[in-house]
Design a protein around this motif. Structure first.
Motif, PDB file in Angstrom:
ATOM      1  N   PRO A  85       0.867  -1.149   0.040  1.00 17.18           N
ATOM      2  CA  PRO A  85      -0.229  -0.011   0.074  1.00 17.18           C
ATOM      3  C   PRO A  85       0.914   1.297  -0.003  1.00 17.18           C
ATOM      4  O   PRO A  85       0.446   2.373  -0.586  1.00 17.18           O
ATOM      5  N   LYS A  86       1.973   1.305   0.522  1.00 19.19           N
ATOM      6  CA  LYS A  86       2.838   2.375   0.675  1.00 19.19           C
ATOM      7  C   LYS A  86       3.168   2.898  -0.801  1.00 19.19           C
ATOM      8  O   LYS A  86       3.043   3.843  -1.152  1.00 19.19           O
ATOM      9  N   TYR A  87       3.812   1.789  -1.757  1.00 18.83           N
ATOM     10  CA  TYR A  87       4.383   2.271  -2.868  1.00 18.83           C
ATOM     11  C   TYR A  87       3.287   2.240  -3.853  1.00 18.83           C
ATOM     12  O   TYR A  87       3.316   3.292  -4.955  1.00 18.83           O
ATOM     13  N   ALA A  88       2.270   1.391  -3.773  1.00 18.60           N
ATOM     14  CA  ALA A  88       0.970   1.706  -4.562  1.00 18.60           C
ATOM     15  C   ALA A  88       0.494   3.212  -4.385  1.00 18.60           C
ATOM     16  O   ALA A  88       0.097   3.752  -5.194  1.00 18.60           O
ATOM     17  N   GLY A  89       0.369   3.636  -3.218  1.00 19.82           N
ATOM     18  CA  GLY A  89       0.029   4.979  -2.719  1.00 19.82           C
ATOM     19  C   GLY A  89       0.527   6.062  -3.357  1.00 19.82           C
ATOM     20  O   GLY A  89       0.098   6.781  -3.799  1.00 19.82           O
ATOM     21  N   ASN A 139      11.974   9.764   1.256  1.00 21.07           N
ATOM     22  CA  ASN A 139      12.279   8.440   1.173  1.00 21.07           C
ATOM     23  C   ASN A 139      12.663   8.326  -0.488  1.00 21.07           C
ATOM     24  O   ASN A 139      11.626   8.293  -1.328  1.00 21.07           O
ATOM     25  N   PRO A 140      13.801   8.169  -0.842  1.00 16.62           N
ATOM     26  CA  PRO A 140      14.185   7.886  -2.194  1.00 16.62           C
ATOM     27  C   PRO A 140      13.375   7.134  -3.062  1.00 16.62           C
ATOM     28  O   PRO A 140      13.331   7.424  -4.244  1.00 16.62           O
ATOM     29  N   PRO A 141      13.021   5.724  -2.670  1.00 18.48           N
ATOM     30  CA  PRO A 141      12.418   4.971  -3.638  1.00 18.48           C
ATOM     31  C   PRO A 141      11.098   5.481  -4.097  1.00 18.48           C
ATOM     32  O   PRO A 141      10.400   5.151  -4.966  1.00 18.48           O
ATOM     33  N   ASP A 142      10.504   6.294  -3.155  1.00 18.96           N
ATOM     34  CA  ASP A 142       9.188   6.998  -3.577  1.00 18.96           C
ATOM     35  C   ASP A 142       9.304   7.678  -4.978  1.00 18.96           C
ATOM     36  O   ASP A 142       8.419   7.691  -5.844  1.00 18.96           O
ATOM     37  N   LEU A 170      10.941   6.756  -7.636  1.00 16.90           N
ATOM     38  CA  LEU A 170      10.642   5.558  -8.511  1.00 16.90           C
ATOM     39  C   LEU A 170       9.280   5.497  -8.721  1.00 16.90           C
ATOM     40  O   LEU A 170       8.682   5.388  -9.961  1.00 16.90           O
ATOM     41  N   TRP A 171       8.522   5.330  -7.777  1.00 15.68           N
ATOM     42  CA  TRP A 171       7.164   4.975  -7.745  1.00 15.68           C
ATOM     43  C   TRP A 171       6.241   6.319  -8.224  1.00 15.68           C
ATOM     44  O   TRP A 171       5.122   6.008  -8.829  1.00 15.68           O
ATOM     45  N   TYR A 172       6.653   7.497  -8.027  1.00 16.14           N
ATOM     46  CA  TYR A 172       5.903   8.483  -8.652  1.00 16.14           C
ATOM     47  C   TYR A 172       6.090   8.418 -10.297  1.00 16.14           C
ATOM     48  O   TYR A 172       5.132   8.649 -10.942  1.00 16.14           O
ATOM     49  N   ALA A 173       7.202   8.073 -10.620  1.00 16.11           N
ATOM     50  CA  ALA A 173       7.521   7.868 -12.109  1.00 16.11           C
ATOM     51  C   ALA A 173       6.530   6.854 -12.602  1.00 16.11           C
ATOM     52  O   ALA A 173       6.015   6.863 -13.857  1.00 16.11           O
ATOM     53  N   VAL A 174       6.488   5.872 -11.715  1.00 18.14           N
ATOM     54  CA  VAL A 174       5.690   4.552 -12.413  1.00 18.14           C
ATOM     55  C   VAL A 174       4.334   5.050 -12.379  1.00 18.14           C
ATOM     56  O   VAL A 174       3.441   4.831 -13.314  1.00 18.14           O
ATOM     57  N   GLY A 175       3.664   5.798 -11.556  1.00 16.92           N
ATOM     58  CA  GLY A 175       2.367   6.413 -11.556  1.00 16.92           C
ATOM     59  C   GLY A 175       2.019   7.381 -12.708  1.00 16.92           C
ATOM     60  O   GLY A 175       1.124   7.299 -13.579  1.00 16.92           O
ATOM     61  N   ALA A 176       3.199   8.278 -13.001  1.00 20.85           N
ATOM     62  CA  ALA A 176       3.096   9.116 -14.205  1.00 20.85           C
ATOM     63  C   ALA A 176       2.976   8.503 -15.570  1.00 20.85           C
ATOM     64  O   ALA A 176       2.218   8.738 -16.395  1.00 20.85           O
ATOM     65  N   GLY A 177       3.770   7.498 -15.597  1.00 20.38           N
ATOM     66  CA  GLY A 177       3.914   6.504 -16.780  1.00 20.38           C
ATOM     67  C   GLY A 177       2.361   5.797 -16.766  1.00 20.38           C
ATOM     68  O   GLY A 177       2.278   5.508 -18.100  1.00 20.38           O
ATOM     69  N   LEU A 178       2.024   5.101 -15.710  1.00 26.83           N
ATOM     70  CA  LEU A 178       0.614   4.587 -16.194  1.00 26.83           C
ATOM     71  C   LEU A 178      -0.290   5.456 -16.347  1.00 26.83           C
ATOM     72  O   LEU A 178      -1.176   5.168 -17.331  1.00 26.83           O
TER      73      LEU A 178
END
Length: 119
Positions: free
Chosen positions: A29-33, A89-92, A94-102
């Motif tokens: 939920p953290k990274y999906a969020g 949190n540096p991994p966030d 990456l997950w922002y980029a994933v969300g933007a890409g989706l």
């Protein structure tokens, strides 16, 4: 892009975010969020600028998400922490980029289907 489908997408994004939090624990939920946070920003950008191209909306949403994340290196005022977070949190990033890409992919697919149906 018409605003009503964008409003529906924003509502669906919020519902998915709540659903992920209810159904899972741990990093899911953290990274999906994080990804969904950027998708929501994407929809808000489209509500303000409905003619924005998908790549530009994705770049704007990712850029805003990254700016908010980097702002967490300093003190975020307490009333804004529930929305903007408080800990870098540096991994966030990456997950922002994933969300933007989706969001970009779904938006581009939607527009291509609309253009095929209309022309």
């Amino acid at each position: 892009m018409p605003r009503l489908p964008v409003l529906y997408a924003a509502a669906l994004t919020v519902a998915l975010g709540v659903g992920v939090r209810v159904l899972w624990d741990g990093p899911v939920p953290k990274y999906a969020g994080d990804a969904l946070y950027t998708v929501l920003i994407y929809t808000l950008v489209l509500l303000v600028l409905p003619r924005m191209r998908p790549w530009a909306a994705a770049a704007t949403a990712a850029g805003l998400s990254w700016a908010i994340e980097f702002a967490q290196l300093w003190e975020i005022p307490a009333p804004l922490r529930p929305v903007l977070g408080s800990t870098f949190n540096p991994p966030d990033l990456l997950w922002y980029a994933v969300g933007a890409g989706l969001a970009w992919a779904v938006h581009a697919l939607w527009l291509s289907r609309l253009s095929r149906a209309g022309g």
